[in-house]
Design an enzyme around this catalytic site. Structure first.
Site, PDB file in Angstrom:
ATOM      1  N   LYS A 167       0.858  -1.187   0.000  1.00  0.00           N
ATOM      2  CA  LYS A 167       0.000   0.000   0.000  1.00  0.00           C
ATOM      3  C   LYS A 167       0.891   1.233   0.000  1.00  0.00           C
ATOM      4  O   LYS A 167       1.496   1.576   1.015  1.00  0.00           O
ATOM      5  CB  LYS A 167      -0.906   0.067   1.222  1.00  0.00           C
ATOM      6  CG  LYS A 167      -1.937   1.185   1.039  1.00  0.00           C
ATOM      7  CD  LYS A 167      -2.502   1.721   2.330  1.00  0.00           C
ATOM      8  CE  LYS A 167      -1.809   2.941   2.830  1.00  0.00           C
ATOM      9  NZ  LYS A 167      -1.868   4.121   1.944  1.00  0.00           N
ATOM     10  N   GLU A 242       9.815   1.766  10.363  1.00  0.00           N
ATOM     11  CA  GLU A 242      10.756   2.860  10.071  1.00  0.00           C
ATOM     12  C   GLU A 242       9.985   4.146  10.293  1.00  0.00           C
ATOM     13  O   GLU A 242       9.100   4.476   9.499  1.00  0.00           O
ATOM     14  CB  GLU A 242      11.231   2.790   8.610  1.00  0.00           C
ATOM     15  CG  GLU A 242      12.035   1.561   8.269  1.00  0.00           C
ATOM     16  CD  GLU A 242      13.423   1.568   8.878  1.00  0.00           C
ATOM     17  OE1 GLU A 242      13.890   2.634   9.322  1.00  0.00           O
ATOM     18  OE2 GLU A 242      14.027   0.488   8.922  1.00  0.00           O
ATOM     19  N   CYS A 276      13.265  11.738   6.554  1.00  0.00           N
ATOM     20  CA  CYS A 276      13.127  11.294   7.951  1.00  0.00           C
ATOM     21  C   CYS A 276      14.452  11.383   8.700  1.00  0.00           C
ATOM     22  O   CYS A 276      14.478  11.604   9.897  1.00  0.00           O
ATOM     23  CB  CYS A 276      12.586   9.880   7.990  1.00  0.00           C
ATOM     24  SG  CYS A 276      13.462   8.780   6.888  1.00  0.00           S
ATOM     25  N   GLU A 374       9.305  16.394  15.133  1.00  0.00           N
ATOM     26  CA  GLU A 374       9.659  16.312  13.716  1.00  0.00           C
ATOM     27  C   GLU A 374       8.771  17.275  12.933  1.00  0.00           C
ATOM     28  O   GLU A 374       7.545  17.189  12.996  1.00  0.00           O
ATOM     29  CB  GLU A 374       9.428  14.881  13.224  1.00  0.00           C
ATOM     30  CG  GLU A 374       9.867  14.696  11.796  1.00  0.00           C
ATOM     31  CD  GLU A 374       9.709  13.265  11.333  1.00  0.00           C
ATOM     32  OE1 GLU A 374       8.606  12.716  11.469  1.00  0.00           O
ATOM     33  OE2 GLU A 374      10.685  12.696  10.823  1.00  0.00           O
TER      34      GLU A 374
HETATM   35  P1  NAD Z   1       1.984   8.561   7.574  1.00  0.00           P
HETATM   36  O1  NAD Z   1       2.282   7.792   8.801  1.00  0.00           O
HETATM   37  O2  NAD Z   1       0.848   9.475   7.576  1.00  0.00           O
HETATM   38  O3  NAD Z   1       1.713   7.555   6.370  1.00  0.00           O
HETATM   39  C1  NAD Z   1       2.611   6.525   6.025  1.00  0.00           C
HETATM   40  C2  NAD Z   1       1.804   5.398   5.405  1.00  0.00           C
HETATM   41  O4  NAD Z   1       0.969   4.831   6.416  1.00  0.00           O
HETATM   42  C3  NAD Z   1       0.860   5.838   4.297  1.00  0.00           C
HETATM   43  O5  NAD Z   1       0.781   4.837   3.315  1.00  0.00           O
HETATM   44  C4  NAD Z   1      -0.459   5.979   5.034  1.00  0.00           C
HETATM   45  O6  NAD Z   1      -1.582   5.823   4.193  1.00  0.00           O
HETATM   46  C5  NAD Z   1      -0.373   4.843   6.028  1.00  0.00           C
HETATM   47  N1  NAD Z   1      -1.187   5.011   7.214  1.00  0.00           N
HETATM   48  C6  NAD Z   1      -1.601   6.163   7.798  1.00  0.00           C
HETATM   49  N2  NAD Z   1      -2.379   5.887   8.863  1.00  0.00           N
HETATM   50  C7  NAD Z   1      -2.438   4.533   8.965  1.00  0.00           C
HETATM   51  C8  NAD Z   1      -3.094   3.639   9.848  1.00  0.00           C
HETATM   52  N3  NAD Z   1      -3.864   4.081  10.843  1.00  0.00           N
HETATM   53  N4  NAD Z   1      -2.937   2.323   9.645  1.00  0.00           N
HETATM   54  C9  NAD Z   1      -2.181   1.850   8.642  1.00  0.00           C
HETATM   55  N5  NAD Z   1      -1.547   2.646   7.753  1.00  0.00           N
HETATM   56  C10 NAD Z   1      -1.682   3.985   7.919  1.00  0.00           C
HETATM   57  O7  NAD Z   1       3.336   9.260   7.182  1.00  0.00           O
HETATM   58  P2  NAD Z   1       3.608  10.199   5.925  1.00  0.00           P
HETATM   59  O8  NAD Z   1       3.015  11.515   6.248  1.00  0.00           O
HETATM   60  O9  NAD Z   1       3.235   9.528   4.656  1.00  0.00           O
HETATM   61  O10 NAD Z   1       5.202  10.268   5.933  1.00  0.00           O
HETATM   62  C11 NAD Z   1       5.893  11.105   6.767  1.00  0.00           C
HETATM   63  C12 NAD Z   1       6.406  10.383   7.989  1.00  0.00           C
HETATM   64  O11 NAD Z   1       7.136   9.223   7.631  1.00  0.00           O
HETATM   65  C13 NAD Z   1       7.375  11.200   8.771  1.00  0.00           C
HETATM   66  O12 NAD Z   1       7.074  11.116  10.148  1.00  0.00           O
HETATM   67  C14 NAD Z   1       8.725  10.585   8.478  1.00  0.00           C
HETATM   68  O13 NAD Z   1       9.693  10.767   9.440  1.00  0.00           O
HETATM   69  C15 NAD Z   1       8.364   9.156   8.319  1.00  0.00           C
HETATM   70  N6  NAD Z   1       9.372   8.467   7.517  1.00  0.00           N
HETATM   71  C16 NAD Z   1      10.239   7.591   8.114  1.00  0.00           C
HETATM   72  C17 NAD Z   1      11.211   6.969   7.383  1.00  0.00           C
HETATM   73  C18 NAD Z   1      12.180   6.021   7.994  1.00  0.00           C
HETATM   74  O14 NAD Z   1      12.810   5.263   7.277  1.00  0.00           O
HETATM   75  N7  NAD Z   1      12.345   5.993   9.287  1.00  0.00           N
HETATM   76  C19 NAD Z   1      11.299   7.195   6.025  1.00  0.00           C
HETATM   77  C20 NAD Z   1      10.415   8.094   5.458  1.00  0.00           C
HETATM   78  C21 NAD Z   1       9.434   8.703   6.212  1.00  0.00           C
END
Ligand code: NAD
Length: 467
Positions: A167, A242, A276, A374
């Site tokens: 997804k 992650e 991130c 963040e």
């Molecule tokens: P997000 O958590 O909103 O979404 C990430 C993914 O999770 C998306 O596909 C989203 O649809 C899904 N998601 C959201 N709510 C969910 C739920 N309740 N259950 C299951 N899936 C769900 O994050 P974002 O806004 O897309 O990305 C930004 C965040 O990601 C930042 O906090 C960043 O630090 C983190 N990030 C971490 C890494 C890493 O490797 N540590 C890499 C990139 C981004």
């Protein structure tokens, strides 16, 4: 509207609903992808379950061939894929090509090699210890490195012999579609890779809770990661997370200050700060503080904001209006809490698009909101310290531990300090990012590691045969 990819075929979602994809530079709708539903997840997980026995039983060399072919096709299409990423996510085109597309092609190729070379059997005493693929993997990914984060899960999972339901982020899903086309064209057997687009609370939660899923690999925010882990715990599934970061760039007094500040600013603003592992906290000795702030402001002036396809652009738009508004709120909060704005701010640099000026705060004290949380935008905080112990304390003083940097007069001194940081990666005197080295977080930055051999290990179960 596009379709889901399930069991080797393009299929309409049972929901019949769409998510609109917006170009963040123009604010125009450029595509529509299905808003998948729990029924789609069920069909995809079943397809992956059916494909698992044959795929996992293939000789590793056969799986390696398909991964190598996919890497090759991605390289051939790099220009087209980079355009997609620059358009739905807003990365400047040059960065979208080199980092967002060619790096994932390299990671795919690395797993074609590791699929064959990584040892799967060891002996201990009278036991033969064998590694076996864990099963069906649910991969949930964010928008900021939309292809890299997918490949960092899908490539090792397939190399290990797992099958996958992906997804992608609903905010920038188009690179996932390009990858699905490539995997289809290289002839991956039906069901080995499945794509269900849609929203997190619907598709992501259905995946994390589905009894047919053996491992959930999630990249995204700490809040959503926590929810995914809770759902997966109910079925005692394996989980890899992650999550976010608030990484420190510690500059010791004997370091090359000019180089350290320049590299620190670049690291913080790359991908418009939507990284991130970005070094968003620059930690500088009080004696060098004013000079560091001056150098940071000077460097920031060179970060031209603009259209991702304009060659002069170094900072594109943020990915969405919601993300822009969130970053603006943090900039306001920084000022309210007494930090000193020395570059950038909340003014819109362009009349259209979700742009934010690269922003620098001086006089940031440990514990301020902008120092702890963040922001995920181009916002740098510069924090003074007086002793090395205090610098370490500040660096380790957030709930996160994803990355960081240390600069010192000698590598030995920098490495000694790097060892004291509670974080998954540290760049020593500007050490380059290595896509074969393990990547992942301490503390609330996550569980598990991606990339290289450590990333492959996530997708194995271990069995002991007593002989
Ligand atoms: P997000 O958590 O909103 O979404 C990430 C993914 O999770 C998306 O596909 C989203 O649809 C899904 N998601 C959201 N709510 C969910 C739920 N309740 N259950 C299951 N899936 C769900 O994050 P974002 O806004 O897309 O990305 C930004 C965040 O990601 C930042 O906090 C960043 O630090 C983190 N990030 C971490 C890494 C890493 O490797 N540590 C890499 C990139 C981004």
């Amino acid at each position: 509207m596009r379709q889901l990819y399930i069991g080797g075929a393009w299929t309409a979602s049972v929901s019949g609903e769409a998510v609109e994809v917006v170009n963040p530079a123009t604010e125009e709708i450029i595509d529509r992808v299905p808003a998948g539903a729990a029924g789609d997840v069920d069909a995809a997980v079943r397809a992956a379950g059916r494909a698992f026995p044959a795929w996992s039983a293939l000789p590793p060399a056969d799986r390696a061939k398909q991964l190598a072919a996919a890497a090759e096709l991605l390289k051939q299409r790099a220009d087209e894929v980079a355009r997609i990423i620059a358009t739905d996510m807003g990365s400047p085109f040059g960065f979208a090509l080199k980092v967002q597309t060619l790096m994932p092609a390299g990671v795919l190729a690395s797993y074609a090699q590791l699929a064959e070379s990584h040892p799967r059997e060891t002996r201990t005493g009278n036991s033969l210890v064998v590694k076996e693929p864990v099963g069906v993997v649910a991969a949930i990914t964010p928008w900021n490195y939309p292809l890299h984060q997918i490949v960092a899960k899908v490539a090792p999972a397939l190399a290990a012999g797992c099958t996958v339901v992906l997804k992608p982020s609903e905010v920038a899903p188009l690179a996932a579609y390009a990858l699905a086309d490539i995997l289809h064209e290289v002839g991956l057997p039906p069901g080995v890779f499945n794509l269900v687009s849609g929203r997190g609370p619907v598709v992501g939660e259905a995946m994390a809770a589905h009894p047919g899923v053996d491992l959930v690999s999630f990249t995204g925010s700490t809040t959503a990661g926590r929810r995914v882990a809770a759902l997966a715990a109910d079925g005692v599934k394996r989980v890899a997370l992650e999550l976010g970061g608030k990484s420190a760039n510690v500059i010791l007094p004997d370091a090359d200050l000019t180089a350290a500040v320049k590299a620190g600013v670049a690291n913080c603003f790359v991908n418009a700060g939507q990284t991130c592992s970005a070094w968003t906290r620059m930690i500088v000795h009080r004696d060098q503080y004013d000079e560091a702030v001056r150098l940071a402001v000077e460097a920031t002036a060179k970060y031209t904001v603009g259209d991702p396809f304009d060659e002069a652009t170094r900072v594109g738009p943020l990915v969405s209006a919601a993300q822009r508004d969130r970053v603006v709120r943090y900039i306001n909060r920084g000022q309210e809490e007494g930090a000193r704005l020395v570059a950038g701010g909340t003014e819109r640099p362009l009349p259209r698009g979700y742009y934010v000026e690269p922003t620098v705060f001086a006089a940031v004290e440990p514990g301020m909101t902008i120092e702890q949380e963040e922001i995920f935008g181009p916002v740098l905080s510069i924090i003074p310290y007086t002793t090395e112990d205090r610098a370490v304390e500040i660096a380790n003083g957030t709930p996160y531990g994803l990355a960081g940097a240390v600069w010192a007069g000698t590598e030995e001194r920098a490495v000694a300090l790097a060892r004291r940081l509670r974080t998954g990666q540290v760049a020593v005197n500007g050490g380059r990012f290595n896509p074969m080295a393990p990547f992942g977080g301490y503390k609330r930055s996550g569980i598990g590691r991606e990339l290289g051999e450590h990333g492959l290990e996530e997708f194995f179960e271990v069995k002991s045969l007593q002989l």
